[in-house]
Scaffold this motif. Structure first.
Motif, PDB file in Angstrom:
ATOM      1  N   VAL A 107      -4.035  -8.527  -2.338  1.00 25.99           N
ATOM      2  CA  VAL A 107      -2.686  -8.230  -2.523  1.00 25.99           C
ATOM      3  C   VAL A 107      -2.988  -6.846  -3.773  1.00 25.99           C
ATOM      4  CG1 VAL A 107      -0.204  -8.563  -3.431  1.00 25.99           C
ATOM      5  CG2 VAL A 107      -1.459  -9.877  -2.001  1.00 25.99           C
ATOM      6  N   GLY A 108      -3.500  -7.718  -4.450  1.00 31.78           N
ATOM      7  CA  GLY A 108      -3.611  -6.546  -5.564  1.00 31.78           C
ATOM      8  C   GLY A 108      -4.407  -5.120  -5.347  1.00 31.78           C
ATOM      9  N   LEU A 109      -5.396  -5.832  -4.546  1.00 33.35           N
ATOM     10  CA  LEU A 109      -5.577  -4.461  -3.851  1.00 33.35           C
ATOM     11  C   LEU A 109      -5.706  -3.553  -3.397  1.00 33.35           C
ATOM     12  CD1 LEU A 109      -9.645  -5.771  -4.118  1.00 33.35           C
ATOM     13  CD2 LEU A 109      -8.798  -4.354  -6.150  1.00 33.35           C
ATOM     14  N   ALA A 110      -5.025  -4.023  -2.758  1.00 33.02           N
ATOM     15  CA  ALA A 110      -3.714  -3.209  -1.725  1.00 33.02           C
ATOM     16  C   ALA A 110      -2.595  -2.261  -1.916  1.00 33.02           C
ATOM     17  CB  ALA A 110      -2.561  -3.887  -0.416  1.00 33.02           C
ATOM     18  N   ILE A 111      -2.138  -2.628  -3.452  1.00 35.87           N
ATOM     19  CA  ILE A 111      -1.552  -2.341  -4.710  1.00 35.87           C
ATOM     20  C   ILE A 111      -2.235  -0.781  -5.682  1.00 35.87           C
ATOM     21  CG2 ILE A 111      -0.119  -2.387  -6.845  1.00 35.87           C
ATOM     22  CD1 ILE A 111       0.706  -4.853  -5.424  1.00 35.87           C
ATOM     23  N   CYS A 112      -3.634  -1.165  -5.404  1.00 33.99           N
ATOM     24  CA  CYS A 112      -3.781  -0.550  -6.566  1.00 33.99           C
ATOM     25  C   CYS A 112      -4.636   0.978  -5.216  1.00 33.99           C
ATOM     26  CB  CYS A 112      -5.204  -0.716  -7.015  1.00 33.99           C
ATOM     27  SG  CYS A 112      -4.866  -1.861  -8.385  1.00 33.99           S
ATOM     28  N   ILE A 113      -5.178   0.797  -4.616  1.00 34.18           N
ATOM     29  CA  ILE A 113      -5.299   1.574  -3.662  1.00 34.18           C
ATOM     30  C   ILE A 113      -4.866   2.163  -3.086  1.00 34.18           C
ATOM     31  CG2 ILE A 113      -6.187   1.844  -1.000  1.00 34.18           C
ATOM     32  CD1 ILE A 113      -7.330  -0.662  -1.335  1.00 34.18           C
ATOM     33  N   PHE A 128       1.029  -1.202  -0.041  1.00 34.03           N
ATOM     34  CA  PHE A 128      -0.008  -0.467   0.177  1.00 34.03           C
ATOM     35  C   PHE A 128       0.667   1.567   0.149  1.00 34.03           C
ATOM     36  CE2 PHE A 128      -2.154   3.131   2.289  1.00 34.03           C
ATOM     37  CZ  PHE A 128      -3.527   3.443   2.175  1.00 34.03           C
ATOM     38  N   LEU A 129       1.878   1.326   0.724  1.00 36.32           N
ATOM     39  CA  LEU A 129       3.205   2.453   1.000  1.00 36.32           C
ATOM     40  C   LEU A 129       3.705   2.438  -0.053  1.00 36.32           C
ATOM     41  CD1 LEU A 129       3.476   2.250   4.998  1.00 36.32           C
ATOM     42  CD2 LEU A 129       1.412   3.696   3.686  1.00 36.32           C
ATOM     43  N   LEU A 130       4.107   1.534  -0.679  1.00 32.70           N
ATOM     44  CA  LEU A 130       5.216   1.830  -1.734  1.00 32.70           C
ATOM     45  C   LEU A 130       4.237   2.163  -2.952  1.00 32.70           C
ATOM     46  CD1 LEU A 130       8.021   1.090  -2.601  1.00 32.70           C
ATOM     47  CD2 LEU A 130       7.213  -0.965  -3.117  1.00 32.70           C
ATOM     48  N   ALA A 131       3.144   1.759  -3.586  1.00 32.68           N
ATOM     49  CA  ALA A 131       2.308   1.759  -4.647  1.00 32.68           C
ATOM     50  C   ALA A 131       1.807   4.148  -4.387  1.00 32.68           C
ATOM     51  CB  ALA A 131       0.993   1.256  -4.618  1.00 32.68           C
ATOM     52  N   MET A 132       1.454   4.341  -3.176  1.00 36.82           N
ATOM     53  CA  MET A 132       1.630   5.300  -2.621  1.00 36.82           C
ATOM     54  C   MET A 132       2.685   6.372  -2.895  1.00 36.82           C
ATOM     55  SD  MET A 132      -0.224   7.511   0.766  1.00 36.82           S
ATOM     56  CE  MET A 132      -2.001   6.428   0.502  1.00 36.82           C
ATOM     57  N   ILE A 133       3.838   6.022  -2.655  1.00 39.18           N
ATOM     58  CA  ILE A 133       4.618   6.924  -2.980  1.00 39.18           C
ATOM     59  C   ILE A 133       5.202   6.592  -3.942  1.00 39.18           C
ATOM     60  CG2 ILE A 133       7.581   6.856  -2.009  1.00 39.18           C
ATOM     61  CD1 ILE A 133       6.237   5.482   1.045  1.00 39.18           C
ATOM     62  N   ILE A 134       5.288   5.704  -4.604  1.00 40.22           N
ATOM     63  CA  ILE A 134       5.774   6.116  -6.485  1.00 40.22           C
ATOM     64  C   ILE A 134       5.132   6.570  -7.029  1.00 40.22           C
ATOM     65  CG2 ILE A 134       6.188   4.160  -8.366  1.00 40.22           C
ATOM     66  CD1 ILE A 134       7.151   2.071  -6.420  1.00 40.22           C
ATOM     67  N   ARG A 135       3.843   6.485  -6.751  1.00 39.35           N
ATOM     68  CA  ARG A 135       2.751   7.124  -8.245  1.00 39.35           C
ATOM     69  C   ARG A 135       3.725   9.021  -7.245  1.00 39.35           C
ATOM     70  NH1 ARG A 135      -2.838   8.541  -7.622  1.00 39.35           N
ATOM     71  NH2 ARG A 135      -3.116  10.350  -9.149  1.00 39.35           N
ATOM     72  N   ALA A 136       3.453   9.125  -5.604  1.00 35.13           N
ATOM     73  CA  ALA A 136       3.875  10.203  -5.435  1.00 35.13           C
ATOM     74  C   ALA A 136       4.728  10.974  -6.589  1.00 35.13           C
ATOM     75  CB  ALA A 136       4.011  10.847  -3.720  1.00 35.13           C
ATOM     76  N   ALA A 137       6.081  10.188  -6.686  1.00 31.71           N
ATOM     77  CA  ALA A 137       7.315  10.457  -6.853  1.00 31.71           C
ATOM     78  C   ALA A 137       7.229  10.887  -8.754  1.00 31.71           C
ATOM     79  CB  ALA A 137       8.571   9.257  -6.391  1.00 31.71           C
ATOM     80  N   PRO A 179      -8.926  14.999  -0.491  1.00 31.60           N
ATOM     81  CA  PRO A 179     -10.021  13.296   0.027  1.00 31.60           C
ATOM     82  C   PRO A 179      -9.345  12.425  -0.681  1.00 31.60           C
ATOM     83  CG  PRO A 179     -10.262  15.898  -2.375  1.00 31.60           C
ATOM     84  CD  PRO A 179      -8.933  15.907  -1.245  1.00 31.60           C
ATOM     85  N   ASN A 180      -8.752  12.696  -2.162  1.00 34.02           N
ATOM     86  CA  ASN A 180      -8.170  11.190  -3.162  1.00 34.02           C
ATOM     87  C   ASN A 180      -7.129  10.889  -2.111  1.00 34.02           C
ATOM     88  OD1 ASN A 180      -9.316  11.185  -5.264  1.00 34.02           O
ATOM     89  ND2 ASN A 180      -8.506  13.034  -5.529  1.00 34.02           N
ATOM     90  N   THR A 181      -6.091  11.488  -0.884  1.00 34.50           N
ATOM     91  CA  THR A 181      -5.690  10.861   0.040  1.00 34.50           C
ATOM     92  C   THR A 181      -6.245   9.740   1.119  1.00 34.50           C
ATOM     93  OG1 THR A 181      -3.977  12.555  -0.730  1.00 34.50           O
ATOM     94  CG2 THR A 181      -3.175  11.201   1.400  1.00 34.50           C
ATOM     95  N   ILE A 182      -7.273  10.606   1.341  1.00 29.58           N
ATOM     96  CA  ILE A 182      -8.422  10.459   2.732  1.00 29.58           C
ATOM     97  C   ILE A 182      -8.935   9.339   2.210  1.00 29.58           C
ATOM     98  CG2 ILE A 182     -10.287  10.349   3.888  1.00 29.58           C
ATOM     99  CD1 ILE A 182      -8.799  13.402   3.976  1.00 29.58           C
ATOM    100  N   ALA A 183      -9.323   9.240   1.214  1.00 31.49           N
ATOM    101  CA  ALA A 183     -10.107   7.923   0.199  1.00 31.49           C
ATOM    102  C   ALA A 183      -9.494   6.778   0.109  1.00 31.49           C
ATOM    103  CB  ALA A 183     -10.531   8.747  -0.833  1.00 31.49           C
ATOM    104  N   SER A 184      -7.979   6.691   0.131  1.00 31.55           N
ATOM    105  CA  SER A 184      -6.601   5.574  -0.064  1.00 31.55           C
ATOM    106  C   SER A 184      -7.122   5.049   1.349  1.00 31.55           C
ATOM    107  CB  SER A 184      -5.740   6.112  -0.533  1.00 31.55           C
ATOM    108  OG  SER A 184      -4.501   5.080  -0.959  1.00 31.55           O
ATOM    109  N   PHE A 185      -6.937   5.939   2.738  1.00 31.36           N
ATOM    110  CA  PHE A 185      -7.106   5.516   3.295  1.00 31.36           C
ATOM    111  C   PHE A 185      -8.121   4.444   4.069  1.00 31.36           C
ATOM    112  CE2 PHE A 185      -2.963   7.406   4.059  1.00 31.36           C
ATOM    113  CZ  PHE A 185      -1.912   7.098   4.351  1.00 31.36           C
ATOM    114  N   VAL A 186      -8.771   5.529   3.463  1.00 33.66           N
ATOM    115  CA  VAL A 186      -9.815   4.541   4.195  1.00 33.66           C
ATOM    116  C   VAL A 186     -10.930   3.556   3.358  1.00 33.66           C
ATOM    117  CG1 VAL A 186     -12.929   5.253   3.442  1.00 33.66           C
ATOM    118  CG2 VAL A 186     -11.529   7.139   4.172  1.00 33.66           C
ATOM    119  N   ALA A 187     -10.425   2.715   1.835  1.00 34.24           N
ATOM    120  CA  ALA A 187     -10.272   1.764   0.819  1.00 34.24           C
ATOM    121  C   ALA A 187      -9.339   0.790   1.876  1.00 34.24           C
ATOM    122  CB  ALA A 187      -9.979   2.313  -0.226  1.00 34.24           C
ATOM    123  N   PHE A 188      -8.529   1.173   2.109  1.00 34.12           N
ATOM    124  CA  PHE A 188      -7.309   0.270   2.863  1.00 34.12           C
ATOM    125  C   PHE A 188      -8.305  -0.387   3.696  1.00 34.12           C
ATOM    126  CE2 PHE A 188      -3.232  -0.889   4.871  1.00 34.12           C
ATOM    127  CZ  PHE A 188      -3.038  -2.115   4.373  1.00 34.12           C
TER     128      PHE A 188
END
Length: 451
Positions: free
Chosen positions: A385-391, A347-356, A425-434
Motif C-alpha cells: 500500500v505504501g509503495l503504491a502511494i509513493c510510486i 496510485f492514481l490519487l497520489a499522482m493526481i494530487i502531486r500534479a495538482a 520519463p517520470n510518468t512512464i517510470a511511475s507506471f513501470v514501477a506500479f
C-alpha cells in the motif's frame, strides 16, 4: 456523502492556496486540517487535540530522521562528494554509458540527499558533459532526473516514504528493500534507455553528431572526497537498517547479534551514526573560515531543515483530522462499490494530487491519510500500500512542481525540453514501477517482511 463533499471542498481550497496564491504547504496543510474539522462539525477541543497529536506523532515517527538525514545529505553535497561520485560512475561505466552513469548516480545519491539539493549540485556536470559531447541536454536531464526522483519518492530514508511507512506501521528495512526492487528497473528503463533514445532522436532531428567526454572533465579531484568514500558513506545507514531487518527476522531475541543490530539498525541511530561518521571523515572539506567547526556546521544545516519539518508535521495534523472525520472509510466504501481496486485508487490519487499541488510529499501524506489505513484493513500488505502511494507521486511532474523548473533554470531547457526530460520519463517510470509492484502483490503472502 456529506463527508466526501466536505473533503473535496477542503481539497479545492488546499489546491487554490498552494497553486494560485503560492502559500507555504505547511501553512495550507494546517489551515486545511482546522477547516476540515470545523466543517465536519467536530468539537473545537477535539480539533485542537487532533492537530497537536497528529503533528507530535509525525515528529515522534520521523522527526529525528529528517534532521539527521538533512545534515548527512548536506555534508555529502557541500564536501563535493556527490560530484565526485558522479564522475566516478562515468569513469567506471565508460564514456559510452554516460546516461547509465548519470542515472545510477542520481538513483543512489537521492536516497540520503534531498532531491532539489542533489539536482542543483549535479546540474553543472550535465552542462559540462553537453559542451564536450554535443549530446542532447534534455536526454542527460532525463537520465539524472529520473534516477533522482524515483528514489526521492519511493526509497526511505527520504522524508516522504518515511512518513508513509510510519503512518502504515510498515517495517522500514523491508520498505527500503522492496522500494529499491520496484524503483531500480523503472529507473534504468526510463532514465538510461529513454535518455539514449531521446538523445538519438533529437540529434537526428537537429543533425548533430555527438563527441567524446574529456578525460579531464571526469578526472578525480584530489581536493574532494573520493567517489568510493562517498558511496560507502551513503550505503552505511541503509546497510545498518537492512541488516537489522534481516537479523531480527532470522535470529532469536536473546541472541547478542540480534540485540546489537536491533540498536545499530534503528532508523534514528543508523542515520545519527552515518551523520557523525560522515562529519568526522569529511570535516576537512566542511570546516573553513566561515564555519569554524564541525559542530557549528551541523547547527547551521539543522536550521535549514525547519521548513521540511513544518510540512511533514502539519501533514500529520491534516492526516489525523482526515482519519477522525471518517473520510477515508467513506471514500474507500464508495470506490469499492464502484469496483475500483484500492491499490489503483492509491496510485492514481497520489499522482493526481502531486500534479495538482506540485509536491510529492504533500501528495503522499494526503493519500495515505485517505486510503492507507482502509487498504491495510482490507488485508493488503502495508508495504504494498505504501509503495503504491509513493510510486504514484513519481508521475506527472508538471509546471505546478518546483522540480519541473530546475532543468530550465540550471540547464537552460525550454518548457518543451523540460517535459521531454522530466515529465514524460517520470510518468512512464511511475507506471513501470506500479506494474512491478502489482507483480509483487501476487506473491505478497509468500514474500518475507510484507506483513
Amino acid at each position: 456523502m456529506n463527508t466526501l463533499l466536505t473533503f473535496f471542498m477542503v481539497m479545492i481550497i488546499l489546491f487554490i492556496g498552494l497553486i494560485v496564491f503560492k502559500i507555504s504547504p505547511g501553512i495550507m496543510l494546517f489551515v486545511s486540517a482546522i477547516l476540515m474539522g470545523i466543517l465536519t462539525k467536530m468539537e473545537i477541543s477535539e480539533i485542537l487535540k487532533l492537530v497537536t497529536s497528529g503533528f507530535g506523532n509525525m515528529m515522534t515517527s520521523i522527526g529525528l530522521l529528517i534532521i539527521y538525514g538533512g545534515v548527512f545529505g548536506s555534508m555529502l553535497g557541500d564536501s563535493g562528494g556527490m560530484e565526485e561520485l558522479a564522475k566516478g560512475f562515468l569513469r567506471k561505466f565508460g564514456k559510452k554509458f554516460d546516461m547509465l552513469a548519470l542515472n545510477l548516480t542520481g538513483f543512489i545519491i537521492s536516497i540520503p540527499v534531498y532531491f532539489g539539493s542533489a539536482y542543483i549540485t549535479l546540474s553543472p556536470l550535465l552542462s559540462s558533459l553537453q559542451k564536450l559531447t554535443k549530446k542532447d541536454t534534455s536526454a542527460y536531464v532525463a537520465a539524472l532526473f529520473t534516477g533522482l526522483l524515483l528514489t526521492h519518492c519511493i526509497v526511505a530514508p527520504t522524508p516522504g516514504p518515511l512518513a508513509v511507512a510510519g503512518q502504515l506501521n510498515a517495517n522500514i528495512g523491508w520498505f527500503i528493500i522492496y522500494g529499491i526492487l520496484v524503483a531500480l528497473p523503472a529507473s534504468l528503463i526510463c532514465g538510461w534507455k529513454y535518455g539514449d533514445l531521446l538523445n538519438k532522436r533529437n540529434q537526428k532531428n537537429e543533425k548533430i553528431i555527438g563527441g567524446q567526454i574529456s578525460e579531464e572533465l571526469i578526472k578525480a579531484d584530489k581536493n574532494k572526497p573520493s567517489a568510493t568514500l562517498a558511496l560507502l558513506l551513503i550505503g552505511l545507514p541503509i546497510m545498518l537498517i537492512v541488516i537489522k531487518s534481516i537479523v531480527t527476522l532470522i535470529l532469536d531475541k536473546q541472541n547478542l547479534i540480534y540485540k546489537i543490530f536491533l540498536f545499530l539498525g534503528d532508523n534514528n541511530i543508523a542515520l545519527f551514526i552515518a551523520m557523525i561518521i560522515s562529519g568526522l571523515v569529511l570535516q576537512k572539506y566542511l570546516v573553513n573560515d566561515s564555519v569554524e567547526s564541525l559542530w557549528k556546521y551541523i547547527d547551521i544545516v539543522s536550521d535549514k531543515v525547519g521548513n521540511i519539518l513544518l510540512v511533514i508535521g502539519t501533514g500529520g495534523s491534516f492526516a489525523s483530522v482526515l482519519q477522525a472525520s471518517g473520510v477515508a472509510d467513506s471514500l474507500v466504501d464508495l470506490l469499492t462499490s464502484m469496483n475500483l481496486p484500492i491499490l489503483i485508487l492509491a496510485f492514481l490519487l497520489a499522482m493526481i494530487i502531486r500534479a495538482a499541488v506540485g509536491s510529492a510529499t504533500v501528495a503522499m501524506l494526503t493519500t495515505v491519510a485517505i486510503v492507507g489505513q482502509g487498504a491495510v484493513a482490507h488485508g493488503y500488505s502495508p508495504i504494498i500500500v505504501g509503495l503504491a502511494i509513493c510510486i504514484g507521486t513519481v508521475g506527472l511532474t508538471l509546471p505546478t512542481d518546483a522540480a519541473f523548473w530546475l532543468p530550465a533554470r540550471y540547464n537552460d531547457l525550454t518548457v518543451n525540453q523540460a517535459i521531454q526530460g522530466s515529465t514524460i520519463p517520470n510518468t512512464i517510470a511511475s507506471f513501470v514501477a506500479f506494474i512491478i509492484l502489482m507483480i509483487l502483490q501476487n506473491f505478497a503472502t509468500q514474500l518475507p517482511g510484507m506483513f
